[in-house]
Design a protein around this motif. Structure first.
Motif, PDB file in Angstrom:
ATOM      1  N   VAL A 299     -21.057  41.346   2.546  1.00  0.00           N
ATOM      2  CA  VAL A 299     -20.882  40.667   1.256  1.00  0.00           C
ATOM      3  C   VAL A 299     -19.719  41.262   0.467  1.00  0.00           C
ATOM      4  O   VAL A 299     -19.480  42.467   0.504  1.00  0.00           O
ATOM      5  CB  VAL A 299     -22.151  40.681   0.363  1.00  0.00           C
ATOM      6  N   LEU A 300     -19.057  40.378  -0.232  1.00  0.00           N
ATOM      7  CA  LEU A 300     -17.886  40.770  -1.021  1.00  0.00           C
ATOM      8  C   LEU A 300     -17.858  39.862  -2.253  1.00  0.00           C
ATOM      9  O   LEU A 300     -18.230  38.703  -2.163  1.00  0.00           O
ATOM     10  CB  LEU A 300     -16.631  40.549  -0.160  1.00  0.00           C
ATOM     11  N   SER A 301     -17.424  40.412  -3.363  1.00  0.00           N
ATOM     12  CA  SER A 301     -17.317  39.586  -4.573  1.00  0.00           C
ATOM     13  C   SER A 301     -15.902  39.685  -5.115  1.00  0.00           C
ATOM     14  O   SER A 301     -15.197  40.662  -4.853  1.00  0.00           O
ATOM     15  CB  SER A 301     -18.311  40.078  -5.627  1.00  0.00           C
ATOM     16  N   LYS A 302     -15.524  38.653  -5.850  1.00  0.00           N
ATOM     17  CA  LYS A 302     -14.166  38.617  -6.394  1.00  0.00           C
ATOM     18  C   LYS A 302     -14.222  38.262  -7.876  1.00  0.00           C
ATOM     19  O   LYS A 302     -15.057  37.442  -8.279  1.00  0.00           O
ATOM     20  CB  LYS A 302     -13.379  37.515  -5.686  1.00  0.00           C
ATOM     21  N   ALA A 303     -13.334  38.851  -8.663  1.00  0.00           N
ATOM     22  CA  ALA A 303     -13.232  38.470 -10.073  1.00  0.00           C
ATOM     23  C   ALA A 303     -11.758  38.273 -10.418  1.00  0.00           C
ATOM     24  O   ALA A 303     -10.888  38.967  -9.876  1.00  0.00           O
ATOM     25  CB  ALA A 303     -13.843  39.551 -10.956  1.00  0.00           C
ATOM     26  N   PHE A 304     -11.498  37.315 -11.294  1.00  0.00           N
ATOM     27  CA  PHE A 304     -10.132  37.019 -11.744  1.00  0.00           C
ATOM     28  C   PHE A 304     -10.082  37.215 -13.249  1.00  0.00           C
ATOM     29  O   PHE A 304     -10.914  36.679 -13.977  1.00  0.00           O
ATOM     30  CB  PHE A 304      -9.763  35.567 -11.409  1.00  0.00           C
ATOM     31  N   VAL A 305      -9.096  37.987 -13.698  1.00  0.00           N
ATOM     32  CA  VAL A 305      -8.960  38.232 -15.126  1.00  0.00           C
ATOM     33  C   VAL A 305      -7.582  37.749 -15.549  1.00  0.00           C
ATOM     34  O   VAL A 305      -6.567  38.146 -14.962  1.00  0.00           O
ATOM     35  CB  VAL A 305      -9.147  39.732 -15.457  1.00  0.00           C
ATOM     36  N   ALA A 306      -7.575  36.849 -16.557  1.00  0.00           N
ATOM     37  CA  ALA A 306      -6.299  36.242 -16.990  1.00  0.00           C
ATOM     38  C   ALA A 306      -5.856  36.804 -18.340  1.00  0.00           C
ATOM     39  O   ALA A 306      -6.681  37.062 -19.221  1.00  0.00           O
ATOM     40  CB  ALA A 306      -6.464  34.733 -17.083  1.00  0.00           C
ATOM     41  N   TYR A 307      -4.553  36.988 -18.453  1.00  0.00           N
ATOM     42  CA  TYR A 307      -3.932  37.474 -19.700  1.00  0.00           C
ATOM     43  C   TYR A 307      -2.809  36.503 -20.080  1.00  0.00           C
ATOM     44  O   TYR A 307      -2.360  35.700 -19.247  1.00  0.00           O
ATOM     45  CB  TYR A 307      -3.364  38.888 -19.479  1.00  0.00           C
ATOM     46  N   GLU A 308      -2.350  36.607 -21.327  1.00  0.00           N
ATOM     47  CA  GLU A 308      -1.248  35.725 -21.780  1.00  0.00           C
ATOM     48  C   GLU A 308      -0.067  35.815 -20.821  1.00  0.00           C
ATOM     49  O   GLU A 308       0.539  34.816 -20.448  1.00  0.00           O
ATOM     50  CB  GLU A 308      -0.767  36.129 -23.185  1.00  0.00           C
TER      51      GLU A 308
END
Ligand SMILES: Cc1cc2nc3c(=O)[nH]c(=O)nc-3n(C[C@H](O)[C@H](O)[C@H](O)COP(=O)(O)OP(=O)(O)OC[C@H]3O[C@@H](n4cnc5c(N)ncnc54)[C@H](O)[C@@H]3O)c2cc1C
Length: 464
Positions: A299-308
């Protein structure tokens, strides 16, 4: 494409039923249709793409599952190009961040800023690994000269025997988490060697420039699958898990919750543990059953974090980071361009991620990005994550985390047909097992094998 809720599969009989609409299933169907066979693709989820899934963060489409292709992944590249999808290079300009043993450092290129002793050790272990990888039979790892010996220990135990230093172990743990979705102690050395061999060696597996992380698709990888499925039209039926496959000397009967489809052959492309969810009549031989039971998904998880903006670029950083502590263990810059939004794609450890609330997950990832990239990382404009282990249907990924003994004992069952049931899916690949390219190749291969079997059968029909 049709959904079972709206349109139940009415087709009573086709030449081939394909189970699963990931890259293997869609490629098998595409190849069969091109040779004039009638095909039905049955997909359990309400979408195509399998382990490829698109999401949207700050208005930009991102890959929640499979992302990258290398220049050597010609089968998926060809499929994508025919589907009109566009490649973009993985951004890698500037200095990378390394967070190890509680200390943050930055570095240029591929050599991390660890002590000279640790550098020598990393090179030593990598060299030893490459030597073992070279001895692996890519098509049948279980037939490799020292297969039994390599399958009797875990990758972690091998690192112990090599007296790998802490920094080397930390690096190999990151590799293991990304490739097999588990720690080195949970995966057989033979399985690890098989996947490294399939990925073109350690360097090709890990590198951005000239390696597997070199390029990605602007439209996302699931979009490739969607476009292929559109071409297949009503031959692809969604929301239709296959429950049972029975067969006799004349053909197969594939049962779903709402229909029975008769076909000459079936191609099953589901990931190995999901084979156990289908009832086979006659039952699978012991080795094939063992495979389905023991080749569990990591199992693996991914997260995306957006900035200006991709602010780290202005600070001379590439957005690539490696860390040995916390929730996030790797980050990459997947921003559309320098003007923004800036997007960091992070790989997260499911053990300290999946079971927590969305707010806690987000808080933990952002806090770690602040450690890696400074206080500017504390003000994201958007956030998205995906826990593959928590998927209700066909959970897990990217690859099976196969424990010791299960490759030599059950590996041959990966591709051995069960009468009229043929197998495909990235796990069944030799070269490029574990990636989209392997999935496409196995789908095409299974289609060709089924077409050849059908042709043989026609020849055997006595002429009266
Ligand atoms: C987080 C993550 C990151 C990854 N990164 C990369 C990457 O960067 N590059 C790369 O090349 N690869 C990557 N991969 C691996 C890649 O996604 C897979 O190798 C590839 O998509 C596998 O395709 P497949 O068709 O073999 O299997 P799948 O995509 O798993 O397709 C099998 C399909 O069968 C369906 N199914 C299961 N059981 C049934 C049933 N009983 N009835 C009907 N349907 C059923 C499933 O729903 C699924 O859609 C990644 C995977 C993950 C999860």
């Amino acid at each position: 494409m049709s959904s079972s809720r709206a349109t139940r599969p009415q087709v009573a009989s086709v030449d081939v039923v394909v189970v699963g609409a990931g890259f293997a299933g869609l490629s098998a169907a595409e190849r069969l249709v091109s040779t004039g066979q009638s095909v039905l693709v049955l997909e359990g989820r309400d979408r195509v793409g399998g382990r490829s899934l698109s999401g949207e963060v700050a208005g930009v489409r991102v890959d929640l599952g499979a992302t990258w292709v290398s220049r050597r992944h010609t089968a998926i590249r060809d499929l994508a190009s025919r589907a009109g999808c566009t490649l973009t290079g993985q951004f890698a300009e500037g200095r990378n961040v390394l967070w190890m043993a509680g200390r943050r450092r930055t570095y240029q290129g591929t050599i991390p800023p660890v002590s000279p002793a640790a550098l020598v050790d990393m090179a030593r272990v990598q060299q030893a690994l490459n030597k073992l990888v070279a001895s692996i039979d890519a098509e049948a790892a279980w037939n490799s000269p020292q297969a039994g010996e390599f399958d009797a220990i875990s990758f972690g135990e091998w690192l112990d025997r090599k007296h790998a230093l802490a920094a080397t172990r930390a690096l190999m743990t990151i590799v293991s988490k990304v490739q097999w979705g588990c720690s080195p102690g949970d995966v057989s050395l033979l399985h690890a060697l098989r996947y490294i061999r399939a990925a073109g060696g350690v360097d090709h597996m890990l590198d951005v420039e000239g390696g597997q992380q070199q390029e990605r698709y602007v439209e996302t990888t699931q979009e490739i699958a969607k476009r292929v499925a559109e071409q297949l039209g009503d031959r692809v039926v969604l929301g239709t898990p296959v429950r049972r496959i029975s067969q006799d000397g004349h053909g197969v009967t594939v049962r779903t919750d709402s229909a029975e489809i008769k076909a000459k052959y079936a191609i099953v492309t589901v990931a190995t543990p999901q084979r156990a969810e289908i009832e086979f009549d006659p039952a699978l031989p012991e080795q094939a059953e063992g495979l389905a039971k023991t080749w569990r998904m990591g199992v693996l998880s991914k997260a995306f974090v957006a900035y200006e903006k991709p602010f780290w670029r202005a600070n001379g950083l590439s957005g690539e980071a490696l860390t040995d502590t916390g929730t996030v263990f790797i980050t990459f810059d997947v921003s559309p361009d320098v003007h923004g939004p800036g997007i960091l794609m992070t790989f997260c450890d499911p053990r300290v991620f999946d079971g927590f609330s969305p707010q806690l997950r987000r808080g933990r990832v952002v806090q770690q990005l602040v450690q890696l990239y400074g206080t500017q990382a504390s003000a994201p404009i958007d956030y998205l994550d995906h826990c593959w282990g928590a998927e209700p249907f066909a959970p897990g990924g990217p690859n099976p985390a196969v424990a010791p003994y299960a490759t030599t004992t059950y590996g041959p069952a990966l591709t051995e047909p069960h009468g009229r049931v043929h197998w495909a899916g990235t796990e069944t690949a030799g070269e490029w097992a574990g990636c989209m390219n392997g999935a496409v190749l196995t789908g095409q291969r299974a289609a060709e094998r089924v077409a050849a079997a059908a042709a043989r059968e026609l020849q055997e029909v006595p002429v009266r």
